[in-house]
Design an enzyme around this catalytic site. Structure first.
Site, PDB file in Angstrom:
ATOM      1  N   HIS A 156       2.976   4.059   8.284  1.00  0.00           N
ATOM      2  CA  HIS A 156       1.940   4.080   9.328  1.00  0.00           C
ATOM      3  C   HIS A 156       2.336   4.934  10.526  1.00  0.00           C
ATOM      4  CE1 HIS A 156      -0.631   1.038   7.476  1.00  0.00           C
ATOM      5  NE2 HIS A 156       0.472   0.394   7.143  1.00  0.00           N
TER       6      HIS A 156
ATOM      7  N   SER B  39       0.797  -1.226   0.000  1.00  0.00           N
ATOM      8  CA  SER B  39       0.000   0.000   0.000  1.00  0.00           C
ATOM      9  C   SER B  39       0.829   1.276   0.000  1.00  0.00           C
ATOM     10  CB  SER B  39      -0.943   0.009   1.213  1.00  0.00           C
ATOM     11  OG  SER B  39      -1.715  -1.181   1.269  1.00  0.00           O
TER      12      SER B  39
ATOM     13  N   ILE C 184       2.200   2.745   2.565  1.00  0.00           N
ATOM     14  CA  ILE C 184       1.829   3.569   3.711  1.00  0.00           C
ATOM     15  C   ILE C 184       2.955   3.587   4.739  1.00  0.00           C
ATOM     16  CG2 ILE C 184       0.104   3.974   5.498  1.00  0.00           C
ATOM     17  CD1 ILE C 184      -1.000   3.999   2.633  1.00  0.00           C
TER      18      ILE C 184
ATOM     19  N   ARG D  74       1.968 -10.643   1.741  1.00  0.00           N
ATOM     20  CA  ARG D  74       2.549 -10.294   3.029  1.00  0.00           C
ATOM     21  C   ARG D  74       3.075 -11.551   3.710  1.00  0.00           C
ATOM     22  NH1 ARG D  74      -2.988  -7.587   4.615  1.00  0.00           N
ATOM     23  NH2 ARG D  74      -3.578  -8.727   2.755  1.00  0.00           N
TER      24      ARG D  74
END
Length: 493
Positions: free
Chosen positions: A51, A47, A49, A315
């Site tokens: 976090h 993604s 990202i 993942r």
């Protein structure tokens, strides 16, 4: 057989960050990658990202490294010239149960040390995100949430490591690991044999196989596949923050986020793979439809006609074993020196927030190596910055004129969708860690990532790579190995 102080297996974000951190010292370091380039596994398709750090369980290694890694990204992106944007993230709730989860995440985030967290009501949420779904009642606002390009960041970090003396080996799949009489490791790979005093197992989806090969701790990598769909850049204003739904045991759920390149990303799904589906990265119409349906609990509408691509990533979830041999899913990173095989550092189970934690993983593993007995002095001539490739698309009119004057190849547009020039493509091939295939050029320049998905530019990019690498066009591959894009001249057939 070449000898090294440290051999790192795997050139994803973890391996790249470890290599760069070690390159600050007077050490001989090898970075071994089984594919034709960096960021070809989990680090290629996620993604993107960075976090904020509210999600990991407090007092875990995941929580510690998430917060530290996220704090390192702003300066690292400036030093190494890769895209990073602090846009903030929002976790949405649509019922009382979801609102209770928001409270849990708020408290967890505060315990982890995340700053400026706030639960907001629908009125403020609409000011921030006008397209938010009607069912959303409250949300957790995370101002520190950010985005980056996972493959661009991995390339930039690995390239800086190479600039500082790390030796990168492509197509170097490890087939065996033994120890010789002197106690050093001998690694047999597709790129030859290597001898190293220390080994770092950052092999991602293959980390369990590497550990078994070395006679080290037994664990299993569960492969969790997630599908995404990508919207064209003309949808860039659909959302302004990274929008999450309240997380479940399978992960953070379907998100909607801008990318650093101006697209909108929707996904991922979550499906644990077994047996014949291992390493599968295909997408299906059924799962894509589920992703969009789930995303409509976050926003009111998604312009389906503007979906330009779909892809999937995997993942890695680490499953360890208790004293009785029962499997235990580890909701944390597995980073340690092996108790049985001294000098082997395991870096496994680096699932989300693995990208966020990457720079901190580099620091942590380097510290582990020194605790394990590695000795070296810091360099006086470490190169902390990297120029990268100037972007013609993002340049001002004056900057474009200057680029063309300095290099006329910047006046030749090859990828019309993304406005990528021949100058950028040539630079990506000849950079310190240059591209050797079409996907490598694509990840470094975005040539082929636009609306037509390389329909127009791939013949020209193939021609340029053939010319610059001094190889026949029939030897050009999409992603190394036998992925040839051409068979021969049509008239010869």
């Amino acid at each position: 057989m070449e000898k090294f102080d440290v051999a790192i297996i795997g050139a994803g974000i973890s391996g790249a960050c470890i290599a760069r951190e070690l390159s600050k010292y007077n050490l001989k370091v090898a970075l071994l990658e089984k594919e034709n380039d960096v960021a070809c596994g989990c680090s290629k398709a996620n993604s993107g990202i960075v976090h904020g750090g509210y999600d990991p369980e407090p007092n875990t290694l995941m929580a510690k490294l998430n917060l530290r890694g996220a704090a390192l990204y702003p300066q690292l992106s400036k030093d190494l010239n890769f895209d990073y944007k602090n846009i903030g993230s929002i976790v949405t709730a649509s019922d009382e149960d979801g609102e209770k989860v928001l409270e849990t995440l708020l408290q967890r985030g505060k315990e982890n040390g995340v700053e400026k967290l706030e639960i907001i009501g629908r009125e403020k949420l609409l000011e921030l995100e006008p397209n938010i779904a009607d069912c959303v009642t409250k949300a957790l606002l995370v101002p520190t949430g950010s985005i980056t390009s996972p493959y661009e960041a991995t390339w930039a970090i690995a390239e800086n490591a190479v600039m500082n003396g790390v030796q990168f080996y492509r197509n170097a799949m490890v087939y065996s690991i033994t120890k010789n009489e002197s106690g050093t490791f001998v690694l047999s790979t597709g790129a030859g044999d290597f001898e190293s005093a220390y080994v770092v197992n950052a092999a991602g989806l293959g980390a369990d196989k590497i550990s078994e090969m070395a006679g080290a701790r037994k664990f299993r990598i569960i492969q969790r596949r997630g599908e995404y769909c990508l919207l064209d850049s003309n949808c860039g204003n659909m959302v302004h923050h990274t929008l999450f739904q309240t997380p479940t045991k399978m992960g953070k759920g379907v998100l909607i986020t801008p990318t650093v390149d101006g697209n909108i990303l929707v996904g991922p799904s979550a499906n644990d793979l077994e047996g014949k589906d291992l390493y599968s990265t295909e997408t299906t119409a059924e799962v894509q439809a589920k992703i969009v349906k789930q995303a409509l609990f976050t926003v009111n509408s998604i312009p389906m006609g503007n979906i330009i691509n779909s892809f999937s990533g995997i993942r890695e979830i680490a499953e360890t074993y208790d004293e009785k041999g029962n499997p235990v899913v580890k909701h944390d990173f597995l980073i340690e020196e092996d108790e049985k095989v001294r000098g082997l550092i395991t870096v496994a189970g680096i699932s989300s927030p693995g990208l966020s934690a990457g720079p901190a993983v580099g620091e942590y593993v380097t510290d582990l190596l020194f605790k394990a007995g590695l000795k070296a002095e810091k360099k006086n001539d470490f190169i902390a910055t990297r120029k990268g490739i100037p972007s013609f698309k993002k340049a001002s009119s004056e900057e474009k004129e200057k680029l063309i004057k300095e290099n006329p190849l910047y006046g030749q547009i090859i990828c019309r969708c993304e406005m990528i020039t021949e100058g950028e493509i040539v630079a990506s091939i000849h950079s310190p860690l240059g591209a050797l295939d079409l996907d490598g050029i694509k990840r470094r320049t975005r040539a082929g990532m636009g609306r037509c998905q390389s329909g127009f530019c791939s013949p020209r990019v193939t021609e340029i790579l053939s010319r610059e690498a001094g190889i026949p066009m029939t030897s050009v591959t999409k992603k190394g190995k036998a992925s040839y894009v051409l068979m021969g001249k049509s008239r010869e057939f």
